[in-house]
Design an enzyme around this catalytic site. Structure first.
Site, PDB file in Angstrom:
ATOM      1  N   ASN A  61      -1.477   8.527   6.749  1.00  0.00           N
ATOM      2  CA  ASN A  61      -0.715   7.553   7.516  1.00  0.00           C
ATOM      3  C   ASN A  61      -0.986   7.649   9.014  1.00  0.00           C
ATOM      4  OD1 ASN A  61       0.542  10.137   7.205  1.00  0.00           O
ATOM      5  ND2 ASN A  61       2.406   9.340   8.116  1.00  0.00           N
ATOM      6  N   LEU A  78       0.863  -1.184   0.000  1.00  0.00           N
ATOM      7  CA  LEU A  78       0.000   0.000   0.000  1.00  0.00           C
ATOM      8  C   LEU A  78       0.897   1.231   0.000  1.00  0.00           C
ATOM      9  CD1 LEU A  78      -2.611  -1.164   2.657  1.00  0.00           C
ATOM     10  CD2 LEU A  78      -2.849  -1.224   0.158  1.00  0.00           C
ATOM     11  N   SER A  79       0.324   2.390  -0.271  1.00  0.00           N
ATOM     12  CA  SER A  79       1.177   3.581  -0.322  1.00  0.00           C
ATOM     13  C   SER A  79       1.910   3.779   0.997  1.00  0.00           C
ATOM     14  CB  SER A  79       0.366   4.825  -0.693  1.00  0.00           C
ATOM     15  OG  SER A  79      -0.653   5.066   0.251  1.00  0.00           O
ATOM     16  N   GLU A  80       1.255   3.449   2.124  1.00  0.00           N
ATOM     17  CA  GLU A  80       1.947   3.515   3.413  1.00  0.00           C
ATOM     18  C   GLU A  80       1.396   2.477   4.374  1.00  0.00           C
ATOM     19  OE1 GLU A  80       2.616   7.393   5.186  1.00  0.00           O
ATOM     20  OE2 GLU A  80       2.466   8.330   3.216  1.00  0.00           O
ATOM     21  N   THR A  81       2.255   2.031   5.284  1.00  0.00           N
ATOM     22  CA  THR A  81       1.887   1.165   6.396  1.00  0.00           C
ATOM     23  C   THR A  81       2.395   1.832   7.672  1.00  0.00           C
ATOM     24  OG1 THR A  81       1.989  -0.862   5.078  1.00  0.00           O
ATOM     25  CG2 THR A  81       2.241  -1.096   7.453  1.00  0.00           C
TER      26      THR A  81
END
Length: 296
Positions: free
Chosen positions: A87, A53-56
């Site tokens: 995020n 994903l774009s961020e975790t």
């Protein structure tokens, strides 16, 4: 309450939260791991690559006085990033949902800063507000022509001559590029290496392409970040905050702005930003898409 205590050794609970969404499968998906104290930097980066994903976001014990939880955020390419955007908003929504935080709010440690988090729960609907801190805006050492060349794939992209490109930061620096119309936003088709070179010259991480809108939103936006492997992001709070401050400085929005992003990806996201004397505040809601357990 500490999130995640009691997990069996090697197992870590996670949730996938759709941020800036009222229902699952819209908004910007974020993976949140709430019991991450024992994970190494390399493990966090690898987990983020696994989720893709774009961020975790990983929730850990804070190290700074006054903070309730610390957040560490990694991209799909395994790069750690800062800034209070989706995020952080999705992570706090999940902490409230599982009872590890609640109204009226808390303090987060993120990217070397401690910042207030505001929590409202009305009729079981959780709304999170994040103070992003002061906004830094600057004129970048790149020309509009260089930006257009990097953004144009098939259809030409026309700049808005009234708003030259600027860089903006609330923890992560992005290049804010005004184009002539929503059609020009949709026409943007950047070649990753070319855009990455322009961003490097500008001292920026990602590129927020936007136009002014007249459909109940103040701007229509898309975000590209080839520097950390994000082809396109459905919702980018660390770019929306600086954009709101930039448009407010030009008298184009009031103290509250609403931006539509992600529509071109089929993941519509509405970001609300308040411009305050102290900086910007990002507000949104989320929807739960999935829960599960990591085996590490």
């Amino acid at each position: 309450m500490r999130p995640g205590r009691g997990s069996p050794a090697g197992r870590h609970r996670y949730a996938v939260v759709d941020v800036f969404a009222d229902r699952p499968l819209t908004g910007n998906p974020l993976a949140v791991i709430t019991d991450a104290d024992d994970l190494t930097d390399a493990q966090m980066a690898a987990v983020a690559v696994e989720f893709n994903l774009s961020e975790t976001t990983f929730v850990t014990r804070p190290t700074r006085p006054g903070a309730d939880h610390a957040l560490r955020c990694f991209t799909a390419g395994g790069d750690e990033v800062g800034g209070a955007g989706h995020n952080a908003l999705g992570a706090w929504w999940w902490l409230v949902t599982i009872g590890a935080a609640g109204p009226p709010g808390a303090v987060q440690e993120l990217g070397g800063q401690t910042l207030p988090v505001h929590v409202d729960v009305t009729d079981d609907v959780v709304t999170i507000g994040l103070d992003q801190g002061p906004v830094e805006l600057a004129e970048p050492p790149v020309t509009g022509r260089q930006v257009v060349e990097a953004l144009t794939g098939g259809e030409p992209v026309r700049l808005d001559p009234a708003l030259p490109p600027v860089t903006g930061s609330v923890g992560s620096t992005h290049l804010l590029v005004a184009v002539a119309s929503p059609g020009d936003v949709d026409a943007a088709d950047p070649y990753g290496p070319a855009l990455a070179r322009v961003l490097a010259a500008a001292g920026a991480e990602g590129c927020y392409v936007y136009s002014r809108a007249g459909d109940g939103h103040d701007a229509y936006c898309r975000f590209f970040n080839p520097t950390v492997g994000i082809a396109e992001d459905p919702a980018t709070g660390t770019a929306a905050g600086p954009l709101a401050a930039h448009l407010h400085r030009h008298g184009l929005v009031g103290d509250r702005a609403r931006f539509l992003q992600g529509d071109a990806m089929g993941r519509p996201s509405v970001l609300t930003i308040d411009v305050t004397p102290a900086g910007t505040r990002l507000t949104g809601r989320c929807a739960l898409a999935a829960t599960g357990e990591l085996h590490l």
